[in-house]
Scaffold this active site. Structure first.
Site, PDB file in Angstrom:
ATOM      1  N   CYS A  83     -17.435   4.728 -65.409  1.00 12.94           N
ATOM      2  CA  CYS A  83     -18.447   6.019 -65.267  1.00 12.94           C
ATOM      3  C   CYS A  83     -18.581   6.594 -63.539  1.00 12.94           C
ATOM      4  CB  CYS A  83     -20.030   4.776 -65.129  1.00 12.94           C
ATOM      5  SG  CYS A  83     -21.471   5.616 -65.802  1.00 12.94           S
ATOM      6  N   TYR A  84     -19.517   5.744 -62.619  1.00 10.09           N
ATOM      7  CA  TYR A  84     -19.299   5.928 -61.363  1.00 10.09           C
ATOM      8  C   TYR A  84     -18.286   6.151 -61.227  1.00 10.09           C
ATOM      9  CZ  TYR A  84     -20.680   6.651 -56.536  1.00 10.09           C
ATOM     10  OH  TYR A  84     -20.787   7.297 -55.426  1.00 10.09           O
ATOM     11  N   HIS A 169     -18.578   2.639 -70.798  1.00  2.98           N
ATOM     12  CA  HIS A 169     -18.776   1.585 -70.116  1.00  2.98           C
ATOM     13  C   HIS A 169     -17.981   0.826 -70.709  1.00  2.98           C
ATOM     14  CE1 HIS A 169     -21.338   1.867 -67.024  1.00  2.98           C
ATOM     15  NE2 HIS A 169     -21.833   2.663 -67.333  1.00  2.98           N
ATOM     16  N   GLU A 171     -16.937  -2.561 -70.844  1.00  4.17           N
ATOM     17  CA  GLU A 171     -17.599  -3.418 -70.514  1.00  4.17           C
ATOM     18  C   GLU A 171     -18.668  -4.439 -71.815  1.00  4.17           C
ATOM     19  OE1 GLU A 171     -18.199  -1.544 -68.473  1.00  4.17           O
ATOM     20  OE2 GLU A 171     -18.858  -1.097 -67.108  1.00  4.17           O
ATOM     21  N   LYS A 367     -20.369 -18.654 -64.332  1.00  5.12           N
ATOM     22  CA  LYS A 367     -20.787 -19.653 -64.746  1.00  5.12           C
ATOM     23  C   LYS A 367     -19.995 -20.093 -66.571  1.00  5.12           C
ATOM     24  CE  LYS A 367     -24.547 -21.703 -65.248  1.00  5.12           C
ATOM     25  NZ  LYS A 367     -25.092 -22.788 -64.244  1.00  5.12           N
TER      26      LYS A 367
END
Ligand code: XMP
Length: 511
Positions: A83-84, A169, A171, A367
């Site tokens: 993206c960016y 994206h 991800e 996590k």
């Protein structure tokens, strides 16, 4: 010293950035996230084998937009811009980026062309778009390798320099082939071997702790939460009974929680576990206090006092262990956030305990990796998958003044709600769920009599990062049975409410 192959994620402030880093680790590759404007020389010193440039909220041509050191493109390390990140590649290397007529947000159909980045995913698939700007002209050496109906340059490549960009994206899970694309970047483009595995890492960490601590003693605050439990289990494996774990029962825990922690860790740790029943002390300090921030401050201060007293009895300790995890230490690429609530955790302890050094064995882990490590260390599933529970405990879920009676009502209602969620098999799809005792009392009817009792609010949320959340669309039948059981089994409650607010504007907890 870095012992694993490393990918660096350069952070330009996008909302999915931590997710990128987690996805890379899930693919068996160690990665770290650093500020987007880190100097090329600093990056070279870390010897990364791949670099990912994240998304970000600004336009590359805007004043104050996050910059990249152009030297990064000359390091000879494969790069993937997202993206960016793709726009930065185009902008810095001599292409052109400008605003599109319309913001494109949501799922789009993308056509991907032949490239090592898209091996096995060529052709049409669904991807997730979230952008206003677009790459208009490409820098020398680049060709377009993907497009959508409204974005003619949705992916770019300079195959010689191994510099790639995607406008979408990969991800996020809405990009259906996104995982494979990231995997291709790591394995096809960067040629990595995938040396990041939890079983070998557990061994490595244990050895590292042994050599760091030597014959020294370690003190650890055990809350029963995932991070402190895994931290303690790891240290116990490394140094055995030279570890002392202090568990403080604040009287603000959920039903049976203190007993479960004591049983679980008492068996495992033997003399290493020091359990302190401080419920009465906390309740006395909290008497008559209804202001949320005041409650948090009292609990934080009292916790430190109790912990300090226990530590004093042990004499000097060499190391204080903390369960800090990677998201707590990532230096974000964008500005700092306002303090909404003063979160209480063990961060305040070092000032008051006499120790030589801090050990933070989990500070490189996300996590889900902490959870995997916990399983590797033999901790039970129920503990490893425990949902987050705030440091001040039920004190922030009993609204207003806290009394023993109110805590008891909340414990029962909360246990019922959790049981019903578990019976429906929803424990892992809902990220956090609990009951709150509101300070609303209202009229009801039970048998033939009028009642004037408490209202319990149920909260259940779905989220990736706990920063923004959506309320969980729990099936009505589950809510119905939780509600019916609560009003029948908890005599002081005559009304059950379900919270349908997102965060923002609400927060997850009520205080
Ligand atoms: P909020 O209420 O701010 O909560 O949306 C976000 C997440 O943080 C947890 N939380 C806390 N955790 N000490 C903690 O260790 C605290 O004081 C505290 N307050 C909230 C909350 O449960 C949620 O997961």
């Amino acid at each position: 010293m870095q012992t694993h192959q490393l990918v660096l994620v350069l952070d330009f402030g996008g909302q999915y950035n931590q997710l990128i880093a987690r996805r890379v680790r899930d693919e068996g590759v160690y990665c770290e996230m650093i500020r987007g404007n880190t100097k090329a020389e600093e990056i070279r010193a870390k010897s990364p084998l791949g670099i990912i440039l994240t998304g970000g909220p600004m336009s590359v041509y805007e004043k104050g937009a996050p910059q990249i050191d152009p030297g990064v493109f000359a390091l000879g390390v494969p790069i993937l811009g997202i993206c960016y990140g793709q726009q930065l590649i185009a902008h810095v290397l001599g292409g052109k980026v400008s605003s599109a007529q319309k913001r494109e947000y949501g799922q789009a159909s993308v056509i991907l062309q032949k490239s090592p980045l898209f091996q096995g995913v060529e052709g049409e698939s669904l991807c997730w778009m979230s952008h206003t700007d677009q790459v208009r002209t490409l820098p020398d050496g680049f060709s377009p390798i993907g497009f959508t109906a409204s974005c003619p340059i949705a992916a770019i490549a300079d195959e010689t320099r191994k510099i790639y960009g995607v406008q979408f994206h990969p991800e996020v899970q809405h990009s259906v082939r996104g995982k494979k694309i990231l995997r291709n970047f790591l394995y096809q483009v960067c040629g990595l071997s995938g040396d990041w595995r939890m079983d070998s890492y557990a061994e490595e960490l244990t050895e590292k702790l042994r050599s760091q601590i030597g014959e020294g003693s370690v003190l650890c605050a055990l809350s029963g939460g995932v991070d402190s439990s895994v931290c303690a289990a790891l240290l116990h494996r490394a140094v055995g009974e030279r570890l002392s774990c202090v568990f403080v029962d604040t009287g603000l825990l959920r039903k049976n929680e203190a007993k479960e922690v004591e049983e679980q860790f008492g068996k495992r740790f033997g003399k290493s576990l020091i359990s302190i029943d401080a419920g009465a002390r906390f309740l006395q300090k909290l008497g008559g206090v209804s202001d949320p921030e005041q409650k948090r401050k009292i609990i934080g201060a009292e916790f430190i006092r109790v912990f300090e007293e226990a530590a004093k009895q042990l004499g000097t300790v060499d190391y204080l262990a903390q369960g800090t995890i990677y998201p707590d230490v990532i230096e974000s690429g964008s500005g700092s956030a306002a303090t909404i609530k003063s979160h209480h955790n063990v961060g305040g302890l070092p000032d008051v305990i006499d120790f030589k050094q801090i050990v933070e064995p989990l500070r490189d882990l996300f996590k889900d990796e902490v959870r995997r490590l916990g399983l590797e260390l033999g901790l039970p599933q129920a503990l490893v998958w425990r949902q987050p529970f705030p440091g001040p405990g039920l004190a922030v879920r009993v609204l207003g003044e806290i009394t023993e009676e109110k805590l008891a009502i909340l414990r029962e209602a909360d246990a019922i709600f959790r049981e019903e969620v578990a019976t429906a098999g929803l424990q892992t799809s809902i990220n956090q769920y609990f009951a709150v005792l509101t300070n609303l009392r209202s009229v009801g009817v039970m048998g033939d009599a009028r009642t004037y009792d408490y209202a319990i609010a149920l909260r259940a949320v779905e989220t990736l990062d706990f920063m923004t959340v959506d309320w969980s669309r729990i099936p009505f039948e589950v809510l119905a049975s939780a509600s019916s059981r609560i009003v029948n089994e908890v005599p002081e409650v005559n009304r059950v409410l379900y919270d349908i607010t997102t965060k923002p504007p609400a927060t997850i907890e009520y205080e």
